[in-house]
Design an enzyme around this catalytic site. Structure first.
Site, PDB file in Angstrom:
ATOM      1  CG  ASP A 180      95.171  94.237 -56.033  1.00  0.00           C
ATOM      2  OD1 ASP A 180      96.205  93.432 -55.475  1.00  0.00           O
ATOM      3  OD2 ASP A 180      94.250  94.274 -55.225  1.00  0.00           O
ATOM      4  CD  GLU A 196      95.898  88.833 -52.210  1.00  0.00           C
ATOM      5  OE1 GLU A 196      95.715  89.317 -50.991  1.00  0.00           O
ATOM      6  OE2 GLU A 196      95.156  89.190 -52.933  1.00  0.00           O
ATOM      7  CG  HIS A 198      89.782  95.079 -54.573  1.00  0.00           C
ATOM      8  ND1 HIS A 198      89.184  94.649 -53.372  1.00  0.00           N
ATOM      9  CD2 HIS A 198      91.061  94.286 -54.813  1.00  0.00           C
ATOM     10  CE1 HIS A 198      90.485  93.979 -52.866  1.00  0.00           C
ATOM     11  NE2 HIS A 198      91.038  93.920 -53.768  1.00  0.00           N
TER      12      HIS A 198
END
Length: 463
Positions: free
Chosen positions: A291, A325, A423
């Site tokens: 990510d 983002e 995350h």
């Protein structure tokens, strides 16, 4: 006889075109799997640069590195697009424990949510009130919440096969939990990590205080799923349990950063732009491999694969590595604003922001008529087992480009492992499989090729 001849000619042409497309897709997949660059690029981003929190030195180093790599591909144009981004810093590592009685404590893994304020210098300790969500919080009211730390403990729904649906069904407590708890006098917020498995990794992520005055903002942190289970059980046995946590996070003024952009200019329709992209920033706990380092290197690889496969795009193919983002969407918003200001004609956009796992297909945001045309390409992808073409969400960074008649798409990798890393500190390069990453890049390049070749059939390009 004449009608039969026409039908035979059309059938022959369709078969020829399909055979031609099969050959082009095989060239793309073969090149990705035998001489791919995405994995090496990701290795450098992850292991030499690391987590790329918006506004950080690492984010700037990633900008410089990816621009250099795009420059090396011999593209028609490579440039940096300035964008002002938030700068939030985590500070020294967080610390937390639960206290069942004076002197009886158990430490637990936590991490500050992105954008959270710090605790007082000496930390924060208070009784807890457990809720399953914001509606339960409101039902309890101020009398039961004031002066306490709110513990949001609604798990992601394990019965949903789409893990992104499970995430969507639980993430409101992370994003808005502190804002809502502060309205009832809470002094802090602890949120169960957005993770389907039980482990000891706390997962950060963006949160918002909404219109809450700065002086009234309360600290918010995520707790690992194992710790959340233990804390819930402890509270049942001892409702007087207290929780202590300390974090030193701080929000600074916005700083300048950049979207990184490279393009191949179209041979016949250069003013019609097809975008492929991912976001270059990441959270700081891991190195952001899934990510969204994966999406960035796959997007870069799309341009390289089209070039080395010998395909000459009719339309301009542009790779955009969006900045910010994770905690602001400034890159995607700025890109769309600049595109509108310059009267650019974007006809299709594809985003990869669901990890570098095995590709299963694509999700399309467009009309039913356009989706039906896209689904005619499924047989071309079936040999690669990338044939789940469905209507749905595309991606956060390309969403601001949406206009009437336009098709947006998102790569759909297998999502079952994604939220074990999302995350968290274990979003690292070792959990990326080289072949899976390469298959994703090849799938994206193949879809871009088809949209470029047959783009006249879609809504935005109809006269």
């Amino acid at each position: 006889m004449k009608k039969l001849l026409i039908l035979l000619l059309l059938t022959s042409f369709h078969s020829y075109a399909q055979n031609d497309d099969e050959k082009q897709l095989k060239k793309i997949y073969d090149a990705a799997l035998t001489e791919g660059k995405a994995y090496d690029w990701l290795n450098y981003l992850s292991n030499q640069i690391g987590g790329r929190l918006s506004g950080s030195l690492e984010a700037q180093r990633a900008v410089e590195y990816t621009k250099t790599q795009l420059d090396s591909l011999g593209l028609d144009k490579v440039w940096l697009q300035p964008v002002m981004v938030p700068k939030w810093v985590r500070g020294t590592p967080e610390f937390a424990y639960l206290e069942t009685s004076p002197g009886m404590t158990t430490t637990v893994p936590i991490c500050a949510l992105g954008g959270s304020v710090a605790t007082p210098v000496g930390g924060l300790k208070a009784k807890l009130i457990e809720v399953k969500g914001i509606e339960e919080l409101k039902a309890l009211g101020r009398s039961k919440i004031e002066g306490k730390i709110v513990f949001y403990n609604r798990p992601m729904d394990p019965t949903l096969i789409s893990t992104f649906d499970a995430y969507s069904g639980a993430v409101d407590q992370r994003f808005s939990g502190a804002e809502e708890a502060a309205k009832f006098g809470a002094v802090g917020v602890i949120v169960r990590s957005m993770n389907l498995r039980l482990d000891d990794f706390p997962h950060t992520g963006s949160m918002s205080y909404g219109e809450t005055a700065v002086a009234d903002r309360i600290p918010a942190a995520a707790i690992s799923t194992n710790a959340a289970e233990m804390l819930a059980t402890t509270l049942k046995l001892n409702p007087e349990t207290k929780f202590y946590f300390k974090q030193n996070s701080k929000q600074f003024d916005d700083v300048e950063s950049f979207n990184v952009i490279g393009e191949i200019t179209g041979s016949t329709h250069p003013d019609e732009i097809i975008v492929v992209g991912g976001h270059l920033d990441s959270w700081d706990l891991g190195d952001g491999s899934h990510d969204d380092g994966a999406g960035c290197v796959q997007s870069m690889e799309v341009l390289r694969l089209l070039k080395i496969s010998g395909y000459k795009p009719k339309r301009t193919i542009r790779a955009v590595l969006f900045m910010n983002e994770e905690n602001g969407l400034r890159g995607g918003t700025e890109y769309a604003a600049k595109a509108e200001m310059s009267n650019e004609n974007h006809v299709f956009a594809l985003e990869s922001d669901s990890g570098g796992f095995t590709p299963r297909g694509f999700s399309f945001d467009g009309s039913d008529a356009d989706l039906k045309k896209v689904q005619a390409w499924v047989p071309l992808f079936e040999p690669y087992m990338v044939h789940s073409f469905q209507k749905g969400y595309s991606g956060a960074d390309i969403a601001p480009l949406k206009k009437e008649g336009m098709v947006l798409a998102g790569l759909l990798p297998d999502s079952q492992r994604y939220f074990a890393h999302h995350h968290a500190a274990n979003d690292t390069f070792e959990y990326v499989n080289k072949r899976e990453l390469e298959l994703g890049a090849a799938s994206m390049a193949s879809l871009i090729y088809l949209f470029d070749k047959y783009g006249d059939d879609f809504g935005t390009l109809k006269p």
